[in-house]
Each structure stands twice: as C-alpha cells, then as structure tokens.
Design an enzyme around this catalytic site. Structure first.
Site, PDB file in Angstrom:
ATOM      1  N   ARG A   6       0.409   4.488  17.200  1.00 11.20           N
ATOM      2  CA  ARG A   6      -0.014   5.467  16.197  1.00 11.20           C
ATOM      3  C   ARG A   6       0.181   6.922  16.610  1.00 11.20           C
ATOM      4  NH1 ARG A   6       0.713   1.553  13.375  1.00 11.20           N
ATOM      5  NH2 ARG A   6      -0.812   0.670  11.957  1.00 11.20           N
ATOM      6  N   SER A   8      -3.218  -8.798   7.167  1.00  9.66           N
ATOM      7  CA  SER A   8      -2.866  -7.419   7.492  1.00  9.66           C
ATOM      8  C   SER A   8      -2.231  -7.437   8.880  1.00  9.66           C
ATOM      9  CB  SER A   8      -4.128  -6.549   7.470  1.00  9.66           C
ATOM     10  OG  SER A   8      -3.857  -5.325   8.104  1.00  9.66           O
ATOM     11  N   ASP A  20       0.821  -1.222   0.000  1.00  7.89           N
ATOM     12  CA  ASP A  20       0.000   0.000   0.000  1.00  7.89           C
ATOM     13  C   ASP A  20       0.849   1.263   0.000  1.00  7.89           C
ATOM     14  OD1 ASP A  20      -2.419  -1.331  -0.030  1.00  7.89           O
ATOM     15  OD2 ASP A  20      -2.732  -1.189   2.147  1.00  7.89           O
ATOM     16  N   ASP A  25      -6.981   3.174  12.870  1.00  4.08           N
ATOM     17  CA  ASP A  25      -5.686   3.840  12.752  1.00  4.08           C
ATOM     18  C   ASP A  25      -5.781   5.212  12.087  1.00  4.08           C
ATOM     19  OD1 ASP A  25      -4.369   1.833  14.096  1.00  4.08           O
ATOM     20  OD2 ASP A  25      -4.002   0.662  12.286  1.00  4.08           O
TER      21      ASP A  25
HETATM   22  N1  ARG Z   1      -7.715  -3.821  16.063  1.00  2.00           N
HETATM   23  C1  ARG Z   1      -6.481  -3.271  16.543  1.00  2.00           C
HETATM   24  C2  ARG Z   1      -6.610  -1.779  16.738  1.00  2.00           C
HETATM   25  O1  ARG Z   1      -7.513  -1.185  16.280  1.00  2.00           O
HETATM   26  C3  ARG Z   1      -5.308  -3.636  15.660  1.00  2.00           C
HETATM   27  C4  ARG Z   1      -5.220  -2.864  14.383  1.00  2.00           C
HETATM   28  C5  ARG Z   1      -4.062  -3.277  13.576  1.00  2.00           C
HETATM   29  N2  ARG Z   1      -3.831  -2.339  12.514  1.00  2.00           N
HETATM   30  C6  ARG Z   1      -3.563  -2.687  11.278  1.00  2.00           C
HETATM   31  N3  ARG Z   1      -3.423  -1.727  10.422  1.00  2.00           N
HETATM   32  N4  ARG Z   1      -3.459  -3.938  10.881  1.00  2.00           N
HETATM   33  O2  ARG Z   1      -5.787  -1.201  17.381  1.00  2.00           O
END
Ligand code: ARG
Length: 424
Positions: free
Chosen positions: A114, A195, A33, A143
C-alpha cells in the site's frame, strides 16, 4: 456546480472539498468497487478521472484488459506501472531483513504494497497535475490508513477521496449501478466473491464464510497454493542463498529478487506451504479473520531467520525478535514513513551484514523444515562443540569456575528463601 451526493462532510484536512475536485487519479484494480467508482466520480463530482494500476506481481493479472476497461468507462488515461522491482528492492528486502510477520503468521504483503501504491500515485499526480487521489478502501480496514497516511505525509498539497467509505451502497446497489452504467461484472452475481488482495509476497482472502470463525476453510479459497492433502507424496529440498540478508540464489542458481520470489512461490505452492488461517487485530479496533497463502514468504523468511540465528551471537539473537516485531507493527499499522522504521532499518542492515550463506529446506505437504545450513560467518565451531581437547578459546577445565559464579546469586537467593520458610 452540483454538490456530490456522497453525503460526506470533511473530517480531516487531507480530505477533498467536493467543490475543489477537478482532476482525480483513481487507484484502479479493474474490480467492481473501483469500476463503479470510476463512473461515480465522473458523475457526482463532474471531475476528470485518470486511473493508475500498479503491478506488484499479482499472479495471472491481465493488465491490458484492466486498461481497456478503464478507458471504456471514461478514464481520460490509464497508467499501468510495473513496480515489481521497486517493491522487491525497497519494501520486501527490508521486510526480509526484519523477518517481518504480524500476528505470528502474516508476512505483511498488503501492508508493504500500500505505501508503494500510494507513493506511485503521489508521483504521478504531481507529474500530471491531478489534485485528488481516489481509492476503493472501506472504512473498516487497514488499507485506508496506509494509503491516506502515505498521501498526507508525502504530499500535503494533495487531497483524497474514498467513495466506498462514504457512499451508502451495498453490494446490490453497486450491482444495480453497474448494470445501469454498462459496467461489466465478471463472474456470477449471486455469490459475493471473496475479498482478495495479492502480490509477489502473498495472497489474502477475506469475507463470505471466512467471517464465521467456526467455519473451516472451504477448498475453493485456495487459488494459489495446492491444498496440503493434495501435495506430492515426495518431499522436495529447496536451498536459498543469501548475501548480507538478501536472497540471491535458489537451488544453486543466482536469480534477481523478483524472479527468485516468483520461482519460490511456484515451488512452495506445489507443496502446499504458506497457508495461514489467522485472526488479526486491525489498526481500526476490529478483529478480522484472514486466509493467507504466502508460499514465497514461507520459504524465504524461514531460511532467512535460520541463517540470521546461525551468524548472530546470543545477545544479538535475543534482541532482534523484539525489534523485528516493532518493525512489523509499524508497517502493519500504516506508518511506513515513521522515522523509527528507518532507525530500525539501520540496525537491520547492520545485523544483516553477516547474513550470508545457504539454508536448505524440506517441503512436504504444507510443511517447511530447515534441514541444512552453511555460512562463512556461522558463530559455530564443530571442534568447540565436540568434546575435543581444549583449545585457546575454550577450556573445559574452566567450566566449574564459571558455574560457581554463574549460579551464585541464584544459590544465595534460594538459600535465603529456604531459611525464611524454615524460620516461619
Ligand atoms: N488483513 C491484511 C492487512 O490488513 C490483509 C488485507 C487485505 N486487503 C484487502 N483489501 N482485501 O494487511
């Protein structure tokens, strides 16, 4: 200048006006990406793109290769920042003090990472004069909220773009774009990869069969933790030492936080601990299933919570889980900069001033169980707890008087209700 073909119109004030995007700082992971984005932003905005890659302790990451790839795809520069110490000190320590878990099992590693990544981007953008921060989040996840809320809070003068959210490319189109523009795609292209997001504090996998709630975990998803059924037949005891709520030692050896967490992850991984298969309520309405591997968190949080309960009074111990949960939710929900979080931290620090001591945990085939506890601040007195003769703090002879008053209201109410039933 040609209008970018993103088909995107601005909704929020912090979103970039395509005509004004000149110098972009891209949060670059080296994956498909963000690599496609790197080219696509240059092409569609006619903008200069620099990359920022943040090391938060992703196991096995090759940062030199990422930097190299960015340069080859036309990045004017690529900054790789080792932010592990800062992540540990400013994000994981508060999380440990708050026993931070969301949904009962997720230790928030992504949610904690993040705001730091976005903060580092803001610092870099200001220092080097970038006008726009680009990231690779989709429009379905948490995110995007965490990153954009951070940028909008810390740097109202900066703008953001999120091409993956606005372009209408599916995986096939992305792969075609990559082929067309000489973007190397690692691994096979037939099966979409999971992912993944990971750092010092844990690893998450989403997508593919994980989205099918009836599908039990396939073995290949576990890339960090040994599957419990394959873990050693011998249990291992690990001790974690804390000072004022901060982990400072492992198995009797003093270690810096990053080193300690890396070591704890290694030991925990060997014994298959920290696997969580969880359905989660995202901020953005949707529910999601994640497979988490968080061996360091499984060890450190279990030990911290135990020690905290040992040194806290019943009243402190009843209050804290509610505050912990509030803390975890704010962080999950992308509101790291919300003042309430700092207010809660002040309480967490106060409560943790007493959290000094050592907890022993037994690790065995995926399980973590507390087996020993010691603290100079334990609100525990072996003499008081035993049936020894009364001392100045506590007289067993006083107990009946206590019971009479303690149960008074309950006894009265019970009697009144009984009378009501007999009368009716
Ligand atoms: N569900 C978790 C969260 O919202 C993990 C997210 C993982 N992020 C990703 N881009 N794969 O924090």
């Amino acid at each position: 200048m040609a209008e970018p073909s993103s088909g995107h119109t601005r909704t929020a004030g912090y979103e970039a006006d395509p005509a004004e995007v000149r110098r972009v700082l891209l949060l670059y992971s080296g994956g498909l990406d963000t690599s496609v984005m790197l080219k696509w932003i240059q092409d569609s905005y006619g903008a200069e793109v620099a990359c920022l890659t943040v090391n938060l302790g992703q196991p096995g990451e090759d940062y030199a290769a990422i930097e190299d790839k960015a340069k080859r795809l036309g990045a004017v520069e690529c900054h790789v920042v080792d932010a592990r110490e800062r992540f540990g000190r400013d994000f994981l320590v508060p999380a440990i003090k708050a026993n931070a878990l969301y949904g009962g099992g997720y230790p928030l590693f992504t949610a904690l990472g993040r705001p730091l990544i976005a903060e580092l981007a803001v610092e870099r953008a200001r220092r080097s004069g970038y006008d726009t921060i680009a990231h690779g989040c989709t429009g379905k996840g948490n995110d995007q909220v965490r990153i954009e809320a951070t940028v909008a809070t810390l740097a109202p003068e900066l703008r953001t773009i999120a091409p993956v959210r606005s372009w209408q490319m599916g995986r096939e189109e992305e792969l075609a774009y990559a082929r067309e523009h000489g973007i190397p795609v690692k691994g096979g292209t037939e099966v979409a990869p999971y992912s993944i997001d990971d750092n010092l504090w844990g690893r998450s996998s989403e997508g593919r069969w994980i989205e099918d709630l009836e599908h039990p975990p396939e073995d290949d998803v576990f890339q960090l933790v040994t599957r419990p059924e394959e873990a050693p037949d011998e249990a291992e005891v690990v001790t974690v030492e804390f000072e004022a709520g901060v982990p400072v030692g492992l198995n009797g050896e003093r270690r810096g936080l990053v080193d300690l967490l890396e070591r704890a992850a290694e030991i925990g991984s060997r014994h298959g601990v920290g696997i969580v298969d969880q359905i989660e309520d995202r901020i953005v309405g949707l529910k999601v299933r994640d497979i988490y591997e968080a061996p360091a968190a499984a060890i450190v949080l279990t030990a911290h919570q135990e020690l905290e309960r040992l040194v806290g009074t019943i009243h402190q111990n009843q209050l804290k889980p509610g505050l912990d949960q509030k803390w975890g939710y704010l962080v999950y929900a992308g509101l790291w900069w919300e003042p309430l979080r700092a207010d809660l931290d002040a309480y967490m620090d106060a409560a943790n001033a007493q959290v000094t001591g050592t907890i022993g945990l037994k690790l065995y085939k995926g399980g973590v169980r507390v087996v020993t506890r010691s603290s100079p601040n334990a609100v525990y007195d072996a003499d008081l707890a035993s049936f020894a003769e009364s001392n100045e703090l506590f007289s067993q002879a006083a107990s009946p008087g206590f019971i009479e008053l303690w149960s008074l209201q309950s006894r009265m109410a019970y009697r009144i209700r009984q009378r009501g039933e007999e009368g009716g």
